[in-house]
Design an enzyme around this catalytic site. Sequence first.
Site, PDB file in Angstrom:
ATOM      1  NE  ARG A  85      -2.993  -2.787   2.492  1.00 33.66           N
ATOM      2  CZ  ARG A  85      -2.344  -3.932   2.297  1.00 33.66           C
ATOM      3  NH1 ARG A  85      -1.033  -3.962   2.224  1.00 33.66           N
ATOM      4  NH2 ARG A  85      -2.992  -5.059   2.167  1.00 33.66           N
ATOM      5  CB  THR A  86       3.283   2.549   2.481  1.00 33.85           C
ATOM      6  OG1 THR A  86       2.450   2.023   3.512  1.00 33.85           O
ATOM      7  CG2 THR A  86       3.816   3.893   2.890  1.00 33.85           C
ATOM      8  CE  LYS A 111      26.457  -5.719  -6.714  1.00 34.49           C
ATOM      9  NZ  LYS A 111      26.848  -4.706  -7.696  1.00 34.49           N
ATOM     10  NE  ARG A 131       6.817   0.497   5.276  1.00 34.17           N
ATOM     11  CZ  ARG A 131       5.603  -0.035   5.114  1.00 34.17           C
ATOM     12  NH1 ARG A 131       5.474  -1.303   4.762  1.00 34.17           N
ATOM     13  NH2 ARG A 131       4.528   0.671   5.316  1.00 34.17           N
ATOM     14  CG  HIS A 163       2.896   3.689   8.853  1.00 37.62           C
ATOM     15  ND1 HIS A 163       3.111   4.567   7.808  1.00 37.62           N
ATOM     16  CD2 HIS A 163       2.477   2.532   8.274  1.00 37.62           C
ATOM     17  CE1 HIS A 163       2.841   3.954   6.658  1.00 37.62           C
ATOM     18  NE2 HIS A 163       2.459   2.720   6.921  1.00 37.62           N
TER      19      HIS A 163
HETATM   20  N1   CP Z   1      -0.578  -0.110   5.871  1.00 41.08           N
HETATM   21  C1   CP Z   1       0.640  -0.395   5.367  1.00 41.08           C
HETATM   22  O1   CP Z   1       1.641   0.206   5.751  1.00 41.08           O
HETATM   23  O2   CP Z   1       0.648  -1.367   4.404  1.00 41.08           O
HETATM   24  P1   CP Z   1       1.929  -1.821   3.561  1.00 41.08           P
HETATM   25  O3   CP Z   1       2.843  -2.560   4.492  1.00 41.08           O
HETATM   26  O4   CP Z   1       1.383  -2.682   2.458  1.00 41.08           O
HETATM   27  O5   CP Z   1       2.595  -0.562   3.038  1.00 41.08           O
END
Ligand code: CP
Length: 312
Positions: free
Chosen positions: A57-58, A85, A107, A135
């Site tokens: 999603r993100t 590497k 992330r 988040h």
């Molecule tokens: N909600 C969320 O962060 O989903 P993803 O891990 O798919 O990005």
Amino acid sequence: MLTGRNLIRASDLNEQEVGLVLKNADSFMEVLKRKVKKVPTLRGKTIANIFFEPSTRTRNSFELAAKRLSADLVNFSASSSALKKGESIMDTIETIISLKLNLLVVRHGHSGVMDFISGKVGIPLINAGDGKNQHPTQALLDTYTIKQKFGSLQGLKVALVGDFLNSRVARSNVEMFSRMGMEVIVVAPSMLLPEDYSVLGTDILSDIDQVIDQVDVLYMLRMQFERQNRRFYPSIREYNRFLGLDRKRLNNMKKDSVVMHPGPVNRGIEISEEVMDSRDSKDRILISNQVTHGVAVRMSLLYLILSQQEEP
Ligand code: CP
């Protein structure tokens, strides 16, 4: 505007700034309904999506948001990079920044790593999820989804249910929902709570049936098996008994109340297969709306941070 700002934790934005992101997201929702879903707002800007952890999603939402604003996008995935590497994380990020970028979306699996990265890079950084910590863009899109549904946020009662201990979404959402005037209740047994849970500043319950008929929003947290280094709950049966959402519980919810989940859902654990697949409750289960809104909210954020920023 939020020109040149970082977004590392939900508390980085005050109430007015959250309001500004949501207001602009309304305009971008309109853009996304057009035949040509694109505006030239960030033409000439370059954004890097740097994901050291998996995401559907993100990552796709940030990619689409950047493209809808006409920015250029570099996609970095740890599994196909020179990290394999032996290159360090910071060398990897410095290499990507040498490509003359305007903003990083990152992330990473380590809680707190964003402060370290932001101190080194000299361009705006958006946290797309760091370990169990934060988040913030999920909190923004969830807040937007609730506002779309109810019109106003003030006084709404929201229960966050499940694996609070391992959830970055839960931490960001408690902060942002409370800041925006919602009443937040956490439903989790002690083994799924942080040690010092009084810092949450919310009521804590251990059984979903204690709140199911009172809340406006039932926010089911994902059981974060990938972050659990030991068994946190006796069994799935036990989890379903006290925390899972099934048809019977859905029927006990208040009229006009809704169910949310950040995804990906563990079917049969947080939410039953029957509820996930039922057609008659699809207006109450807002999981797809959350994903759709994520693009507009992230467009809004990128616009507010970058549109008036000078070249680095
Ligand atoms: N909600 C969320 O962060 O989903 P993803 O891990 O798919 O990005």
